[in-house]
Enzyme design. Sequence first.
Site, short mmCIF file in Angstrom:
data_model
loop_
_atom_site.label_atom_id
_atom_site.label_comp_id
_atom_site.label_asym_id
_atom_site.label_seq_id
_atom_site.Cartn_x
_atom_site.Cartn_y
_atom_site.Cartn_z
N ASP A 1 10.79 36.11 4.40
CA ASP A 1 9.89 35.42 5.34
C ASP A 1 10.61 34.66 6.44
O ASP A 1 10.07 34.46 7.52
CB ASP A 1 9.02 34.42 4.59
N ASP B 1 12.17 31.28 -1.65
CA ASP B 1 11.22 30.32 -1.10
C ASP B 1 10.25 30.99 -0.14
O ASP B 1 10.65 31.73 0.76
CB ASP B 1 11.96 29.20 -0.37
N ASP C 1 13.78 37.50 -1.14
CA ASP C 1 14.03 36.10 -0.85
C ASP C 1 13.28 35.31 -1.92
O ASP C 1 12.48 35.88 -2.69
CB ASP C 1 13.52 35.79 0.56
#
Length: 275
Positions: A177, A11, A9
């Site tokens: 996350d 961000d 991922d």
Amino acid sequence: MAGIVVIFDFDKTIIDWDSDNWVVNQMGITEVFHEFYPILPWNILMDRMMGEIHSLGRTVEEIAECLKAAPLQPHIIRAIKSSHALGCDLRIVSDANSFFIQTILKHHKLFEYFSEIHTNPSFVDEDGKLRILPYHDMSSPHGCNHCPSNLCKGFVIERIHASVSELGQKRFVYVGDGRGDFCPCLKLREGDFAMPRKNFPLWDLICSNRLLLKADVQEWSSAEELEKILLRLITTMSGEDKTSSQSPSFDSDCMVRVVPIPLHDAPRKALPVPH
């Protein structure tokens, strides 16, 4: 080690912040962001915010400089370079956008380490305004109950599985996350690893629905932990592939609890209004 695909991922994973929120805050449009936040889906909202930036007379070059000024942890840089040096195929699957991601990666000389970046496309229109589009055709819903309408990361993982299947056995490590990272983790297979950031939404969802995942789980909390754990997993997985030994058992703080999965990805948290 060439048989290992590491998917990041972006961000709050590669970068320790949210690129959309960073630009909104740094470009001074927090107030108008809060005006439209309750009524627009995130992807459409960010396209609207780029229009607001343009209406203020700010340029795409200024947005780029804003992104370049944001920090990137040295441990993340080393994790990316070391994984690539070990022969791993590195890819990004992100609900940010191509302009933000490419600007940051190129600034830190990391762009060349990734074979693919799957994210919302962006372009600069004839008026000089940055436009952000959805990854999926919004007129043809992807049909996933876990993801936002603009991007199903699980669908992307399935496409990556299909693209590498002709190249022989591949094992995956997924590092993320957010809630949008749960769907792709469900697509991982036995022998793969999910690396959720501890005490973030993905970690919570995995802990609450651990039995739904076929992959092993190894959480991380900091950039330093991400680097150490990822490189340890790569080395261990490579050794297993050579010896055909069983996968080792890694410790996880997740309690096995099965609860209903939310039907839709929750919107990102609204930005605080600066005082």
